[in-house]
Write an enzyme that holds these catalytic residues in place. Structure first.
Site, PDB file in Angstrom:
ATOM      1  N   PRO A   1       0.871  -1.249   0.019  1.00 31.03           N
ATOM      2  CG  PRO A   1      -0.788  -1.479   1.649  1.00 31.03           C
ATOM      3  CD  PRO A   1       0.579  -2.168   1.112  1.00 31.03           C
ATOM      4  CD  GLU A   2       2.677   3.078  -4.496  1.00 31.04           C
ATOM      5  OE1 GLU A   2       2.748   4.064  -4.813  1.00 31.04           O
ATOM      6  OE2 GLU A   2       2.734   1.837  -5.249  1.00 31.04           O
TER       7      GLU A   2
END
Length: 301
Positions: free
Chosen positions: A2-3
């Site tokens: 996840p960014e």
């Protein structure tokens, strides 16, 4: 992994469901998930009976600030940047999802996934579950009035937030001077800018018309200005879409992100460019993949 948009999506969801809720206890199912303290009893004791004053995001880290239920002394209604905060007076909690981590708000009656690592119990038989298939995710209990970055040491290495005043065109120009590494590799460096990863680096470079292998020092002032604007816009667009689900990402309600369906180049190798119909190409840069359109991102050299 996840960014920034995915972590921001989770943060917003957590504030909706858990803010001002008192943690009634918890369970640790995989001890190595705990980065601090390493004692399960100390970890659970640190948050039991505390309320969630609010959740923050710094880079790809999630941070919950605690308050005492009878005397909440924290208010994040103005949603300050986490970088403005040095300590939590009533303690807190930090989470890094790493590659496959998920924070899910569910009923305690929901059957446990075999990948559930930590459970936090709330009123009305609700709970927050940390589910992590690859087990790289971590959680930190943050003691009251202790400098947060001394507990979560990775925070010390983060560059500015993309939406902050510090992340300016002037800042990027200075950072790119004399740097011979590729721009794609630079955008993945959390010391340069916090929260950006493979997905949104590829998307930003496409919209900026910059080949991913371009050396930082070769960027023109116009390219740097365009890159800055497109990075901010790409991240905002992805947040509005609830992030990107490639494999594991889910928001707190267990729903996929929607950005992948509108991605320009990421994970689209061999597919036609949405602008010029040229097949999207993929290459490796410093061990990471880069997706780009060889026509829309054609080097000027």
């Amino acid at each position: 992994m996840p960014e920034l948009p995915e972590v921001e999506t989770v943060k917003r969801g957590l504030n909706q469901v858990s803010r001002n809720q008192t943690i009634q206890g918890g369970e640790v199912l995989l001890k190595r998930t705990l980065a601090h303290p390493v004692s399960i009893d100390d970890f659970i004791t640190g948050f039991s009976g505390k309320a969630i004053a609010g959740w923050y995001r710094r880079g790809k880290y999630l941070l919950a600030e605690f308050s005492t239920p009878l005397n909440p002394n924290s208010d994040n209604s103005q949603n300050p940047e986490f970088s403005d905060l040095q300590t939590f007076s009533d303690g807190g909690l930090a989470v890094h999802l790493r590659m496959t981590g998920q924070l899910l708000w569910v009923s305690q009656d929901e059957p446990l996934s075999k990948h559930t690592r930590v459970r936090l119990f709330f009123p009305n038989r609700q709970e927050l579950r940390f589910v992590d298939q690859r087990t790289f995710g971590q959680m930190w209990g943050i003691p009251p009035n202790v400098e947060i970055s001394k507990i979560v040491t990775g925070l010390q290495k983060l560059g500015p937030e993309p939406f902050s005043e510090e992340f300016s065109i002037k800042y990027l120009t200075t950072q790119f001077q004399h740097r011979q590494r590729s721009i794609k590799t630079a955008l993945l460096d959390q010391k340069l800018v916090a929260g950006v990863g493979n997905i949104y680096a590829d998307e930003t470079l496409f919209l900026s018309g910059i080949p991913p292998m371009t050396r930082c020092a070769e960027l023109t002032p116009t390219q740097i200005e365009t890159l800055h604007a497109q990075l901010v816009q790409v991240l905002k667009t992805a947040i509005d879409a609830g992030g990107t689900t490639v494999r594991n990402f889910l928001n707190v309600a267990g729903v996929n992100g929607n950005y992948a369906g509108q991605a320009w180049v990421y994970n689209r190798a061999g597919q036609p460019c949405r602008v010029c119909q040229t097949p999207i190409e993929r290459l490796k840069l410093a061990g990471r993949s880069a997706h780009f359109c060889p026509r829309c991102q054609k080097t000027s050299n």
